[in-house]
Design an enzyme around this catalytic site. Sequence first.
Site, short mmCIF file in Angstrom:
data_model
loop_
_atom_site.label_atom_id
_atom_site.label_comp_id
_atom_site.label_asym_id
_atom_site.label_seq_id
_atom_site.Cartn_x
_atom_site.Cartn_y
_atom_site.Cartn_z
N SER A 125 42.67 31.45 21.40
CA SER A 125 41.79 31.07 22.50
C SER A 125 42.59 30.26 23.51
O SER A 125 43.19 29.24 23.15
CB SER A 125 40.62 30.25 21.95
N LYS A 151 41.62 35.45 23.74
CA LYS A 151 40.35 34.98 24.32
C LYS A 151 40.67 34.06 25.48
O LYS A 151 41.50 33.17 25.37
CB LYS A 151 39.56 34.25 23.23
N LYS A 153 39.17 31.48 28.34
CA LYS A 153 38.04 30.65 28.77
C LYS A 153 37.76 30.91 30.23
O LYS A 153 38.70 30.98 31.04
CB LYS A 153 38.39 29.17 28.56
N ASP A 178 35.26 33.67 27.08
CA ASP A 178 34.30 32.70 26.55
C ASP A 178 33.89 31.75 27.67
O ASP A 178 34.73 31.05 28.23
CB ASP A 178 34.94 31.91 25.38
N GLU A 203 31.64 35.86 25.32
CA GLU A 203 31.05 34.86 24.42
C GLU A 203 30.24 33.84 25.21
O GLU A 203 30.73 33.29 26.20
CB GLU A 203 32.21 34.18 23.66
N ASP A 228 27.76 31.99 20.39
CA ASP A 228 28.43 30.88 19.72
C ASP A 228 27.43 29.72 19.67
O ASP A 228 26.65 29.58 18.70
CB ASP A 228 29.72 30.55 20.50
N LYS A 252 30.79 29.59 13.18
CA LYS A 252 31.57 28.36 12.99
C LYS A 252 30.90 27.59 11.87
O LYS A 252 29.69 27.32 11.93
CB LYS A 252 31.57 27.52 14.27
N GLY A 280 36.58 28.63 16.13
CA GLY A 280 37.35 27.42 15.83
C GLY A 280 36.86 26.24 16.63
O GLY A 280 36.18 26.40 17.65
#
Length: 358
Positions: A125, A151, A153, A178, A203, A228, A252, A280
Amino acid sequence: MMRLKDPFTTSFGTMQDKEFYIIEAIDTDGNSGFGESVAFTSPWYSEETVKTNLHVMEDFLIKILQENEVNHPDDVSKLFEPIKRNNMAKSALEGAIWDLYAKRKNISLAAALGGKKKEIDVGISIGIQPTVKDLLNTVEHYIKEGYKRIKIKVKPGWDVDVLRAVREQFPDTPIMADANSAYTLADIEHLKQLDDLNLTMIEQPLGHDDIVDHAKLQAVMKTPICLDESIHSLEDTRKAIQLGSCKIINIKIGRVGGLTEAKRIHDYCLERGIEVWCGGMLEAGVGRSHNIALTTLSGFTLPGDTAGSSRYWEKDIITPEVTVDNGIIKVPNKPGIGYDIDRDALKAFTVSEKVFEF
Ligand code: OSB
Ligand code: MG
């Protein structure tokens, strides 16, 4: 308290210091089980914080454990039920008990959970970068290291164009985004542009507590939505799937209150063909090792966010550290979490300690 090598930026801001609790559960035979709290210092991701974790653990949860008998780690989440939410506090304690249970049985935590995989695939990520050039360089670096998916952000102003640039330079890499709930349904037309970029998923685009608007968005988007922040339990999972709010779930352990609930969500999704993966929380080695054990369950078909220790820390608190080879982590087969605690490293990062008698 541990300092990340590089600051990590999401749609909510930047963090560099990670404060957390390491829970050590010791039995009368000298076995030790370890758990890690994953809440951050400020409540940007969920309502929990490092301080609320301590408050809830010492004023409520530990008392419950002192007053009741635990015969199996699955008993713990049941005993904690009268305490609402505070899932990360619950998970830190339950995790230590799961590790202790596996060590007492002389089996790996992965095996105790019913996991069979000997190796797990992992992705990485990448936080919001100062420039697109920085992002492209970072992506290239991790692709070269072998991570199985990237991934990225995103937030308003750092999304479609940025992802298009990454997709153009890396046409075949599995890429996802995400948003950490940075958008609303007002952004529907903007978000639909992502459908051209062949993303594995987007996400948590919408509200952290939403499953209704996500269903509306999923109905008009080809890109699978992964939830998430919105999923705290098997019940949330059931409702989200029923509404069509997502096609994928990021599990998670801390967010759902521990390994028992995480496994339940996994089992439920596996039966229904919903893909899951392990997210994570910038964990140190103890939390990281729990993520690895959970990911050995067969329904974790997509690469997780559990990158190697060196992606986060100069020095981790476990030995050996978690290493990633070509995007793969070899699951340790020693009893429990499978990594030893580096007591010297743990001591060097420890700010205070408390002991509770049972
Ligand atoms: O939304 O998955 C998230 C990190 C901190 C808080 C929330 C998230 C993340 C990550 C990185 O995406 C996960 C990791 O590398 O541990
Ligand atoms: Mg996320």
